[in-house]
Design a protein around this motif. Structure first.
Motif, PDB file in Angstrom:
ATOM      1  N   GLY A 203       4.620  -0.828   4.094  1.00 56.80           N
ATOM      2  CA  GLY A 203       4.399  -1.027   5.573  1.00 56.80           C
ATOM      3  C   GLY A 203       4.094  -2.481   6.023  1.00 56.80           C
ATOM      4  O   GLY A 203       4.327  -3.508   5.390  1.00 56.80           O
ATOM      5  N   ASP A 204       3.666  -2.458   7.134  1.00 60.65           N
ATOM      6  CA  ASP A 204       3.095  -3.843   7.877  1.00 60.65           C
ATOM      7  C   ASP A 204       1.748  -4.180   7.916  1.00 60.65           C
ATOM      8  O   ASP A 204       1.145  -3.223   8.057  1.00 60.65           O
ATOM      9  CB  ASP A 204       3.786  -3.892   9.403  1.00 60.65           C
TER      10      ASP A 204
ATOM     11  N   VAL B 277       9.048  -3.493  -7.257  1.00 60.22           N
ATOM     12  CA  VAL B 277       9.272  -4.248  -6.118  1.00 60.22           C
ATOM     13  C   VAL B 277       8.550  -3.564  -5.053  1.00 60.22           C
ATOM     14  O   VAL B 277       8.709  -2.385  -4.626  1.00 60.22           O
ATOM     15  CB  VAL B 277      10.639  -4.505  -5.708  1.00 60.22           C
ATOM     16  N   THR B 278       7.486  -4.508  -4.223  1.00 58.62           N
ATOM     17  CA  THR B 278       6.912  -3.993  -3.155  1.00 58.62           C
ATOM     18  C   THR B 278       7.402  -4.779  -1.871  1.00 58.62           C
ATOM     19  O   THR B 278       6.991  -6.245  -1.996  1.00 58.62           O
ATOM     20  CB  THR B 278       5.323  -3.822  -3.195  1.00 58.62           C
ATOM     21  N   LEU B 279       7.683  -4.221  -0.753  1.00 62.96           N
ATOM     22  CA  LEU B 279       7.887  -4.833   0.657  1.00 62.96           C
ATOM     23  C   LEU B 279       6.634  -4.845   1.266  1.00 62.96           C
ATOM     24  O   LEU B 279       6.087  -3.819   1.523  1.00 62.96           O
ATOM     25  CB  LEU B 279       9.103  -4.260   1.283  1.00 62.96           C
ATOM     26  N   ILE B 280       6.431  -5.971   1.891  1.00 61.39           N
ATOM     27  CA  ILE B 280       5.124  -6.114   2.767  1.00 61.39           C
ATOM     28  C   ILE B 280       5.563  -6.731   4.022  1.00 61.39           C
ATOM     29  O   ILE B 280       5.946  -7.779   4.100  1.00 61.39           O
ATOM     30  CB  ILE B 280       4.290  -7.146   1.976  1.00 61.39           C
ATOM     31  N   GLY B 281       5.682  -5.949   5.093  1.00 67.66           N
ATOM     32  CA  GLY B 281       6.135  -6.633   6.383  1.00 67.66           C
ATOM     33  C   GLY B 281       5.027  -7.183   7.290  1.00 67.66           C
ATOM     34  O   GLY B 281       3.584  -6.936   7.002  1.00 67.66           O
ATOM     35  N   VAL B 282       5.174  -8.486   7.559  1.00 70.71           N
ATOM     36  CA  VAL B 282       4.161  -9.288   8.240  1.00 70.71           C
ATOM     37  C   VAL B 282       4.782  -9.656   9.618  1.00 70.71           C
ATOM     38  O   VAL B 282       5.434 -10.564   9.766  1.00 70.71           O
ATOM     39  CB  VAL B 282       3.989 -10.535   7.417  1.00 70.71           C
TER      40      VAL B 282
ATOM     41  N   SER C  38      -0.672  -6.007 -10.042  1.00 72.83           N
ATOM     42  CA  SER C  38      -0.372  -4.629 -10.674  1.00 72.83           C
ATOM     43  C   SER C  38       0.886  -4.735 -11.214  1.00 72.83           C
ATOM     44  O   SER C  38       1.623  -3.577 -11.516  1.00 72.83           O
ATOM     45  CB  SER C  38      -0.606  -3.739  -9.530  1.00 72.83           C
ATOM     46  N   GLY C  39       1.389  -5.923 -11.279  1.00 70.80           N
ATOM     47  CA  GLY C  39       2.806  -6.228 -12.137  1.00 70.80           C
ATOM     48  C   GLY C  39       4.117  -5.975 -11.336  1.00 70.80           C
ATOM     49  O   GLY C  39       4.956  -5.687 -12.016  1.00 70.80           O
ATOM     50  N   ARG C  40       3.883  -5.968  -9.929  1.00 70.12           N
ATOM     51  CA  ARG C  40       5.052  -5.916  -8.997  1.00 70.12           C
ATOM     52  C   ARG C  40       5.324  -7.078  -8.470  1.00 70.12           C
ATOM     53  O   ARG C  40       4.712  -8.107  -8.340  1.00 70.12           O
ATOM     54  CB  ARG C  40       4.726  -4.763  -8.145  1.00 70.12           C
ATOM     55  N   LEU C  41       6.594  -7.269  -8.007  1.00 75.56           N
ATOM     56  CA  LEU C  41       7.317  -8.454  -7.470  1.00 75.56           C
ATOM     57  C   LEU C  41       7.157  -8.124  -5.709  1.00 75.56           C
ATOM     58  O   LEU C  41       7.797  -7.217  -5.318  1.00 75.56           O
ATOM     59  CB  LEU C  41       8.909  -8.597  -7.703  1.00 75.56           C
ATOM     60  N   PRO C  42       6.319  -8.921  -5.015  1.00 79.34           N
ATOM     61  CA  PRO C  42       6.212  -8.785  -3.751  1.00 79.34           C
ATOM     62  C   PRO C  42       7.244  -9.405  -3.011  1.00 79.34           C
ATOM     63  O   PRO C  42       7.583 -10.542  -3.352  1.00 79.34           O
ATOM     64  CB  PRO C  42       4.850  -9.357  -3.420  1.00 79.34           C
ATOM     65  N   ILE C  43       7.877  -8.740  -2.030  1.00 78.22           N
ATOM     66  CA  ILE C  43       8.895  -9.337  -1.091  1.00 78.22           C
ATOM     67  C   ILE C  43       8.221  -9.486   0.297  1.00 78.22           C
ATOM     68  O   ILE C  43       7.952  -8.457   0.994  1.00 78.22           O
ATOM     69  CB  ILE C  43      10.093  -8.830  -0.888  1.00 78.22           C
ATOM     70  N   VAL C  44       7.751 -10.702   0.881  1.00 80.50           N
ATOM     71  CA  VAL C  44       7.298 -10.855   2.320  1.00 80.50           C
ATOM     72  C   VAL C  44       8.385 -10.550   3.213  1.00 80.50           C
ATOM     73  O   VAL C  44       9.295 -11.496   2.965  1.00 80.50           O
ATOM     74  CB  VAL C  44       6.262 -12.171   2.213  1.00 80.50           C
ATOM     75  N   LEU C  45       8.168  -9.806   4.105  1.00 84.09           N
ATOM     76  CA  LEU C  45       9.174  -9.611   5.043  1.00 84.09           C
ATOM     77  C   LEU C  45       8.514 -10.182   6.422  1.00 84.09           C
ATOM     78  O   LEU C  45       7.590  -9.543   7.006  1.00 84.09           O
ATOM     79  CB  LEU C  45       9.534  -8.306   5.455  1.00 84.09           C
TER      80      LEU C  45
END
Length: 308
Positions: free
Chosen positions: A52-53, A9-14, A91-98
């Motif tokens: 990060g953001d 899982v990858t967190l992406i801050g926006v 890359s096979g990961r689940l993105p979570i958009v923050l």
């Protein structure tokens, strides 16, 4: 539970509110981090990376031009987000958009749709929101683009937004299920009906219950389906989630929201997620961010009892 092909899982801050009618959603990513989102997901044994953001243009806070507020800034943020989400999916990961405000759904979901086309997967988008977000420049009373992302994804909007992801429209209305809707502008209502989007509004939930609603919204998912959840925190009743700029009374209560998330988890198909419109400036002791993290835990499989 998440899609079995997911590697992590990858967190992406926006941190932006360029699409919104009030300032403050730019602080949403920080509030979700303070509420412990990364550790909450790690507790399921998943590899969680916080990227990060993203860094985009400031909010100029200017009036609408030709029916759109801050269009160049909205376009840039969504281009950045599209690229970030697509790279994680690739890359096979689940993105979570923050988020950030809900205009970000354009960049996020256009990347998901592009990924699904390349991978030969079907796409189902659950749009959990008090609003249909199907406005256009001609219909909008404000020009705020956070009221337009579904229309843009379906090909109705400025070329700079509809072409993000390289395919117009990014989505078919048949791919979308809207849940919790209870505030729709008059012209927007007609447009939603013309488009044929399946909407489970609050009257439907009141009459049929959340269980039946989710059974219908999740119908026909299979192992080839990528399930994307776009959670606008104003989906929730403001009594339990005051930290949003566009509160609408009469949303799902705590248990209804939990059941919604648990039934999504039961499918085992979750593969990408947006969490948007959290405005800490309007919150009370970060309770809305804490509730959002609580619901995300349920999306990832937390339940009251171990199920066999």
């Amino acid at each position: 539970m998440i899609h079995p092909d997911i590697q992590g899982v990858t967190l992406i801050g926006v941190p932006t509110d360029v699409g919104a009618g009030s300032i403050g959603a730019r602080m949403g990513p920080s509030a979700l981090r303070v509420a412990g989102i990364a550790q909450a997901i790690r507790n399921f044994g998943l590899d969680v990376r916080d990227s990060g953001d993203l860094h985009g243009p400031d909010n100029p806070w200017e009036p609408a031009v030709d029916g759109f507020r801050h269009l160049p800034e909205v376009v840039r943020w969504n281009e950045l987000l599209h690229d970030a989400v697509f790279a994680e999916l690739d890359s096979g990961r689940l993105p979570i958009v923050l988020g950030g405000d809900h205009c970000l759904g354009i960049g996020s979901i256009s990347a998901v749709a592009r990924h699904c086309r390349a991978a030969g997967r079907k796409l189902r988008v659950l749009w959990l929101d008090a609003h249909a977000d199907f406005n256009t420049a001609a219909l909008t009373p404000t020009g705020n683009v956070h009221g337009m992302p579904v229309a843009c994804l379906c090909g109705h909007g400025p070329e700079a937004l509809t072409h993000i992801g390289g395919h117009v429209p990014a989505l078919s209305p048949a791919d979308i299920r809207q849940i919790g809707i209870r505030s729709v502008d008059e012209g927007e209502k007609r447009f939603v009906h013309e488009a044929g989007i399946e909407v489970f509004d609050m009257r439907y939930i009141d009459e049929m219950g959340m269980r039946h609603t989710m059974e219908q919204a999740l119908l026909d998912l299979d192992e080839h389906t990528h399930l994307h959840v776009s959670l606008d925190v104003d989906f929730l009743d403001p009594d339990i989630a005051p930290g949003v700029g566009t509160t609408v009374r009469g949303g799902p209560n705590y248990r209804e929201a939990q059941l919604c998330m648990e039934m999504i988890a039961d499918t085992g198909r979750l593969a990408s997620l947006d969490v948007v419109e959290l405005n800490p400036a309007l919150d009370v002791r970060n309770q809305t961010a804490q509730l959002a993290v609580d619901l995300i835990e349920s999306l990832f499989g937390k339940s009251t009892l171990m199920r066999r």
